[in-house]
Design an enzyme around this catalytic site. Structure first.
Site, PDB file in Angstrom:
ATOM      1  N   GLU A   1      -0.723  10.339   4.452  1.00  0.00           N
ATOM      2  CA  GLU A   1      -1.382  10.632   5.721  1.00  0.00           C
ATOM      3  C   GLU A   1      -0.469  11.573   6.497  1.00  0.00           C
ATOM      4  O   GLU A   1       0.736  11.336   6.588  1.00  0.00           O
ATOM      5  CB  GLU A   1      -1.644   9.328   6.483  1.00  0.00           C
TER       6      GLU A   1
ATOM      7  N   LYS B   1       0.049   3.423  -2.867  1.00  0.00           N
ATOM      8  CA  LYS B   1      -1.115   4.319  -2.941  1.00  0.00           C
ATOM      9  C   LYS B   1      -0.731   5.783  -3.176  1.00  0.00           C
ATOM     10  O   LYS B   1      -1.401   6.468  -3.967  1.00  0.00           O
ATOM     11  CB  LYS B   1      -1.978   4.156  -1.690  1.00  0.00           C
TER      12      LYS B   1
ATOM     13  N   LYS C   1       3.327   6.717   5.117  1.00  0.00           N
ATOM     14  CA  LYS C   1       2.485   5.646   4.596  1.00  0.00           C
ATOM     15  C   LYS C   1       3.190   4.317   4.819  1.00  0.00           C
ATOM     16  O   LYS C   1       4.381   4.188   4.562  1.00  0.00           O
ATOM     17  CB  LYS C   1       2.190   5.839   3.102  1.00  0.00           C
TER      18      LYS C   1
ATOM     19  N   SER D   1       2.245  -3.259   2.851  1.00  0.00           N
ATOM     20  CA  SER D   1       2.580  -4.667   3.061  1.00  0.00           C
ATOM     21  C   SER D   1       1.964  -5.530   1.977  1.00  0.00           C
ATOM     22  O   SER D   1       0.894  -5.214   1.444  1.00  0.00           O
ATOM     23  CB  SER D   1       2.038  -5.167   4.408  1.00  0.00           C
TER      24      SER D   1
ATOM     25  N   TYR E   1     -10.532   2.562   5.431  1.00  0.00           N
ATOM     26  CA  TYR E   1      -9.397   2.267   4.562  1.00  0.00           C
ATOM     27  C   TYR E   1      -9.750   1.126   3.620  1.00  0.00           C
ATOM     28  O   TYR E   1     -10.252   0.091   4.052  1.00  0.00           O
ATOM     29  CB  TYR E   1      -8.208   1.901   5.435  1.00  0.00           C
TER      30      TYR E   1
ATOM     31  N   SER F   1       0.796  -1.230   0.000  1.00  0.00           N
ATOM     32  CA  SER F   1       0.000   0.000   0.000  1.00  0.00           C
ATOM     33  C   SER F   1       0.824   1.273   0.000  1.00  0.00           C
ATOM     34  O   SER F   1       0.259   2.362  -0.139  1.00  0.00           O
ATOM     35  CB  SER F   1      -0.959   0.001   1.197  1.00  0.00           C
TER      36      SER F   1
END
Length: 386
Positions: free
Chosen positions: A290, A85, A333, A336, A168, A82
């Protein structure tokens, strides 16, 4: 666990070093932080990359593959899960900055087959910030091809009003990537490998690893040290599909720290991803990234990356107007796959960024503690009086 914060004690000594001494001291700081983590979680290999005041530093540990004992280098390819992202979000933001879409567009505008479903009215921003109304973490097992993907999205019913809760979700940001690619008229992998990665200077990053690069592709490992690589799935490329190395990931972090050398369109795209759109507790949700106020305690940063933040819907407060990053912010961020664990953070005001890539999926809390120890040591060194 907090014993790994010992590198902080060496920060003032690090600041007083000559260039050669500082390089050696930085190596010691990273060794003291990373080697215990690898031992505790039986991690075969790790690559660490740090950007400090514009300078790149690389540190490599252990084995990329246990079968042939190939060592990790800065060119070893890792799955980043992720952590993909923010790259997907950057492509979507580039589509906006080049006039292909706006984040206020509705999903149905870019995929007419969604018309008549609740999801058709979700904005692209809703999808990119996980606030469309409760799309789940993963697709159901029944979603295996384009027909079942469309059927799933058409029948999905929101649990919350859009914009009120963050949950999420790979299907959420995966759909953003899919729709961004549709707006740009090419398949998502082609746009990432042919447009975005080259524009960012990421010369060895892939959605689909080419045959000639396979020798550099690490194996991930299960808890039992069985070799693993990511299993293909619907919208996997868009949500968690990047394979990259420490050198390229640090280039991406440096582009976020200082985008001035990029095209105007890409500079705007990076600004879009760093903008805050929702407040969820102490975390501000950007597009992919984030964000937290900096300085921040280790406990608060770990709480923002806790299982509850991944697995449970959280009340979200829309920021109107959206909040461009204040001067002192930390962006981060995690990522995995079954056999890999990744983490990245950067602090623009301190010109600090780092990347941790590992070929085992170990706990987020441990990744964050290790990164935090290095961050604080380097921050303290940067601010120490001469």
């Amino acid at each position: 666990m907090h014993g790994r914060l010992k590198p902080l004690l060496a920060a003032l000594a690090f600041a007083a070093c000559t260039t050669a001494q500082a390089t050696d001291r930085l190596q010691s700081l990273v060794d003291e932080t990373i080697r215990p983590v690898m031992k505790e979680y039986d991690i075969p290999g790790m690559a660490v990359a740090i950007s400090h005041n514009g300078q790149a530093h690389y540190f490599n540990y252990g084995m990329a593959r246990l079968d042939d004992r190939q060592p990790v280098t800065r060119d070893t390819l890792f799955e980043i899960g992720s952590l993909s992202k923010p790259l997907t979000a950057t492509l979507a933001a580039l589509a906006q900055s080049t006039g292909k879409l706006t984040l206020n567009d509705r999903a149905g505008q870019h995929w007419p087959e969604l018309q008549g479903s609740p999801l058709a009215q979700a904005s692209l921003l809703d999808l990119g910030t996980y606030t469309a109304g409760g799309l789940p973490l993963q697709f159901p097992d029944s979603v295996t091809d384009p027909a079942s993907l469309l059927a799933y999205y058409r029948q999905w019913q929101p649990e919350h009003s859009p914009g009120t809760y963050r949950r999420y979700s790979n299907p959420s940001i995966g759909l953003l990537g899919f729709l961004a690619a549709r707006s740009m008229g090419q398949p998502f992998p082609s746009l990432m490998q042919g447009t975005l990665f080259p524009a960012l200077g990421m010369q060895h990053s892939y959605i689909q690893v080419p045959d000639q690069q396979m020798p550099r592709y690490a194996y991930g490992y299960s808890k039992e040290n069985q070799p693993l690589r990511v299993t293909p799935g619907m919208l996997d490329a868009e949500a968690y599909g990047v394979k990259t190395n420490a050198r390229d990931m640090l280039r991406f972090i440096q582009a976020n720290l200082n985008p001035a050398g990029l095209s105007i369109e890409l500079q705007r795209a990076i600004a879009i991803t760093q903008t805050g759109y929702y407040r969820i507790g102490e975390m501000t949700q950007g597009l992919g990234w984030e964000r937290y106020p900096y300085p921040i305690s280790l406990e608060r940063l770990q709480a923002g990356n806790s299982p509850a933040m991944v697995l449970e819907a959280q009340p979200a407060k829309r920021l109107l107007p959206p909040e461009f990053a204040p001067g002192d912010s930390l962006f981060n961020k995690t990522g995995s796959t079954g056999g890999f664990g990744a983490y990245a953070l950067f602090v623009p005001s301190q010109q600090l960024g780092l990347v941790l890539l590992a070929n085992k999926n170990y706990p987020n809390a441990a990744r964050i503690e290790a990164a935090y120890a290095l961050l604080r040591a380097l921050d303290s060194a940067s601010s120490a009086p001469e």
